[in-house]
Design an enzyme around this catalytic site. Structure first.
Site, PDB file in Angstrom:
ATOM      1  N   GLU A 174      -3.260  -3.523  -3.270  1.00 23.58           N
ATOM      2  CA  GLU A 174      -3.709  -4.905  -3.396  1.00 23.58           C
ATOM      3  C   GLU A 174      -5.237  -4.982  -3.441  1.00 23.58           C
ATOM      4  O   GLU A 174      -5.820  -5.681  -4.272  1.00 23.58           O
ATOM      5  CB  GLU A 174      -3.164  -5.739  -2.229  1.00 23.58           C
ATOM      6  N   GLY A 203      -2.810 -15.223   3.226  1.00 30.41           N
ATOM      7  CA  GLY A 203      -2.287 -15.844   4.432  1.00 30.41           C
ATOM      8  C   GLY A 203      -1.962 -14.833   5.518  1.00 30.41           C
ATOM      9  O   GLY A 203      -2.054 -15.135   6.701  1.00 30.41           O
ATOM     10  N   ALA A 204      -1.569 -13.598   5.099  1.00 28.06           N
ATOM     11  CA  ALA A 204      -1.129 -12.613   6.080  1.00 28.06           C
ATOM     12  C   ALA A 204      -1.980 -11.349   6.121  1.00 28.06           C
ATOM     13  O   ALA A 204      -1.839 -10.552   7.037  1.00 28.06           O
ATOM     14  CB  ALA A 204       0.333 -12.229   5.809  1.00 28.06           C
ATOM     15  N   SER A 205      -2.835 -11.138   5.121  1.00 24.76           N
ATOM     16  CA  SER A 205      -3.677  -9.937   5.132  1.00 24.76           C
ATOM     17  C   SER A 205      -5.012 -10.225   4.467  1.00 24.76           C
ATOM     18  O   SER A 205      -5.172 -11.235   3.774  1.00 24.76           O
ATOM     19  CB  SER A 205      -2.974  -8.769   4.420  1.00 24.76           C
ATOM     20  N   THR A 206      -5.948  -9.310   4.672  1.00 23.32           N
ATOM     21  CA  THR A 206      -7.241  -9.412   4.010  1.00 23.32           C
ATOM     22  C   THR A 206      -7.651  -8.019   3.566  1.00 23.32           C
ATOM     23  O   THR A 206      -7.330  -7.022   4.230  1.00 23.32           O
ATOM     24  CB  THR A 206      -8.307 -10.034   4.931  1.00 23.32           C
ATOM     25  N   GLN A 207      -8.347  -7.935   2.426  1.00 26.42           N
ATOM     26  CA  GLN A 207      -8.744  -6.653   1.846  1.00 26.42           C
ATOM     27  C   GLN A 207     -10.246  -6.628   1.559  1.00 26.42           C
ATOM     28  O   GLN A 207     -10.813  -7.647   1.163  1.00 26.42           O
ATOM     29  CB  GLN A 207      -8.009  -6.383   0.527  1.00 26.42           C
TER      30      GLN A 207
END
Length: 500
Positions: A174, A203-207
């Site tokens: 991602e 909403g559930a992860s960050t990269q």
């Protein structure tokens, strides 16, 4: 009369052979130019298409991409032509009713069926990539995850496209594909320019993904991705933090404040005057917060806003671990991160939150941004509702937290300073295409970015035709000059004898 006949016989311009040669020469030159123009004229452009469904934690979106069909190996520039936001929540929310997950996609798929030309349907690849929402569901209940994918696949295969399957993207994928998208759309890869880092917040992860001259991948190989694109090698640092998307981070922050099981939770991340009754079992539902649930708690609690930015920031910091690091340097939670380098594009929830707060201009000093957010968080809830009557109350109530979380994540988590904060650009689109992982994902699966630069003609079409025309004209002039140069050799014609 005999003299006239003799003169005509000796004049080569009046002989059939010279006339034929001249005519053939002119016709040949005209034909040469005509064929060159017709053969090399731009053809009516034909296009190919690709469709990608982004199944995120909070919603699903469909994107249609288009590129010139005549390009060798399909290396023509890809552009987004349409997007459609699926109504309802993300597909991970349908764990208890998987058939509804497939049904929810129908309206957007019908739009795609109309927009992609019918003769291209059978060759148009269709992909569905699921991100952190389905990652969490797969951790929590893999059987339910499989059933959702089965229902989604059954629904998508009913459409006339070339369905390529649905799967969960890893966090690394991602992040990496988001980086590819941003740099591809900005033409940085093809031109070999300095690349732009990618900051993605869902909403559930960050990269976070970027190229750093100080990083060769040896210190933390699992955060390294290597690409060879257009003849250039890129050693990319990328990491995805599951549970640190804005929705799950809100859950974790509130769960941390409610860990003692109080009847009322006074929350500095919500506006003064905000109050709501919430269920403890819902708050601690999900793998990101389930281990924090208090042993003895009431069924519900009263959620009350205080509206204090500084206290909110301290509450947000409580869900990060800044103390442990076994590497030379870390971001948070013991994860290695090299020195930040170059400009960054921040998209998805980064853009939508900061745009709502009118804080996308990063030329504004960071301290000024914080002061603005302080004032916003301190604004009474009833005034906020009056200022934004068209925004859903659930989303409206969370902007104070989301803005504070973004600034804390960027500065405390990823180590952006007051100086380097200006290197961030909050973006929604680049050249009419949405920033995000979907385009990079399709480009990778269809091999549309070559490892080496594709060969290109030495001259553009117009230049080629112009040079060909000039050469043809020169040949014609030389031919005429050649004929005229023979004139001194022609026999002199005596005056016509007078007839007495």
């Amino acid at each position: 009369m005999s003299a006239q006949r003799e003169m005509k016989e000796k004049n080569p311009w009046q002989t059939p052979v010279m006339i034929i040669i001249t005519v053939i020469g002119v016709i040949a030159i005209v034909a040469l130019v005509t064929v060159a123009v017709l053969q090399n004229r731009p053809l009516l452009q034909k296009y190919k298409y690709g469709i990608v469904l982004d199944a995120g934690s909070s919603h699903t979106a469909l994107y249609i991409y288009e590129w010139p069909a005549e390009k060798d190996n399909n290396t023509g520039r890809v552009e987004q032509t349409h997007s459609c936001k699926v109504k309802g929540p993300g597909i991970s929310s349908y764990a208890s009713a998987p058939l509804e997950a497939g049904e929810s996609l129908r309206a957007c798929m019908q739009e795609a069926e109309k927009l992609v030309p019918g003769k291209r349907h059978h060759e148009t690849p269709l992909y569905l990539g699921a991100t952190a929402g389905m990652r969490l569901l797969n951790i929590e209940n893999s059987s339910a995850s499989d059933k959702v994918f089965q229902a989604v696949g059954d629904a998508l295969q009913k459409f006339p496209f070339s369905y390529q399957g649905a799967r969960i993207l890893s966090g690394q994928e991602e992040g990496a594909f988001g980086w590819v998208t941003v740099n591809y759309l900005d033409d940085r890869l093809k031109q070999g320019l300095e690349t732009t880092g990618a900051l993605d917040l869902g909403g559930a992860s960050t990269q976070i993904s970027f190229v750093s001259n100080n990083y060769d991948g040896s210190e933390s190989p699992r955060n390294s991705v290597t690409f060879r694109l257009y003849g250039n090698d890129y050693n990319l640092y990328t990491h995805s933090f599951l549970c640190y998307g804005k929705d799950q981070a809100l859950k974790m922050t509130l769960a941390q404040m409610a860990k003692e099981g109080p009847a009322t939770v006074f929350d500095p991340c919500f506006h003064p005057g905000y109050t709501a009754t919430k269920n403890y079992s819902i708050l601690y539902d999900g793998p990101c917060v389930s281990d924090r649930k208090p042993q003895a708690a009431l069924a519900t609690f009263t959620h009350t806003g205080k509206g204090n930015f500084l206290q909110c920031q301290e509450a947000v910091k409580s869900v990060f671990n800044f103390t442990y690091c076994k590497y030379s340097r870390c971001s948070f939670n013991g994860v290695f991160q090299p020195l930040l380098q170059g400009p960054f594009g921040a998209f998805s929830a980064y853009y939508f939150v900061m745009n709502f707060l009118n804080l996308t201009d990063t030329s504004i000093p960071l301290e000024t941004v914080k002061d603005s957010l302080k004032r916003y968080c301190a604004t009474p809830w009833n005034q906020i509702m009056l200022l934004h009557p068209d925004v859903k109350l659930k989303y409206l109530a969370e902007y104070c937290f989301s803005g504070t979380y973004i600034l804390t994540l960027l500065t405390e988590g990823y180590n952006f300073t007051s100086k380097s904060y200006s290197d961030i650009k909050f973006i929604k689109k680049i050249k009419s295409s949405d920033a995000g992982w979907t385009l990079g994902y399709m480009l990778n699966l269809t091999n549309m970015i070559p490892a080496e630069n594709p060969d290109s003609p030495p001259l553009p079409h117009v230049g080629y035709v112009s040079i060909l025309s000039v050469i043809a004209v020169l040949l014609f002039i030389l031919f005429i000059l050649f004929i005229l140069s023979l004139r001194p050799l022609w026999p002199r014609c005596s005056k016509q004898p007078q007839i007495v």
